[in-house]
Scaffold this active site. Structure first.
Site, PDB file in Angstrom:
ATOM      1  N   CYS A  31       0.835  -1.202   0.000  1.00 47.68           N
ATOM      2  CA  CYS A  31       0.000   0.000   0.000  1.00 47.68           C
ATOM      3  C   CYS A  31       0.874   1.259   0.000  1.00 47.68           C
ATOM      4  O   CYS A  31       1.549   1.547   0.983  1.00 47.68           O
ATOM      5  CB  CYS A  31      -0.897  -0.050   1.232  1.00 47.68           C
ATOM      6  SG  CYS A  31      -1.771   1.474   1.607  1.00 47.68           S
ATOM      7  N   CYS A  34       0.164   3.771   2.705  1.00 49.96           N
ATOM      8  CA  CYS A  34       0.649   3.234   3.982  1.00 49.96           C
ATOM      9  C   CYS A  34       2.139   3.519   4.146  1.00 49.96           C
ATOM     10  O   CYS A  34       2.589   3.923   5.219  1.00 49.96           O
ATOM     11  CB  CYS A  34       0.423   1.720   4.050  1.00 49.96           C
ATOM     12  SG  CYS A  34      -1.307   1.224   4.016  1.00 49.96           S
TER      13      CYS A  34
END
Length: 108
Positions: A31, A34
């Protein structure tokens, strides 16, 4: 201080049993937002050193935690106080906005 990786085995003691305010970052390696939260978390760790514990939960490695905490989008950041979620934030966050969100909970 350091940002701790927690797992299904350590979550209860590291997060729910903590006597400090805890920010948990639910994330995954794949991600991009992230990964972009990494420097933000490091800044928060420096800004609130000793007053805020920051932990990361990799949802791919800890799927039961993700399910139990109803994580449907990542990154999701949950602020825990006295073992309960008091604030939930979804998506990439700005450090200054997060500081403003966290400060009132440190005063409690």
């Amino acid at each position: 201080m350091s940002i701790a990786a927690v797992s299904e085995e350590t979550f209860d003691s590291e997060v729910l049993g903590s006597d400090r305010l805890v920010l948990v970052d639910y994330w995954a390696d794949w991600c991009a937002p992230c990964r972009a939260m990494g420097p933000v978390l490091e800044e928060l760790d420096r800004a609130f050193e000793g007053r805020l514990r920051i932990c990361k939960v990799n949802i791919d490695e800890n799927p039961r935690l993700a399910l139990a905490n109803r994580i449907v989008s990542i990154p999701t950041l949950c602020l825990y106080q006295d073992g309960k979620v008091v604030k939930r934030m979804v998506g990439l966050q700005e450090p200054e906005e997060m500081k403003e969100i966290i400060r009132p909970y440190l005063a409690k």
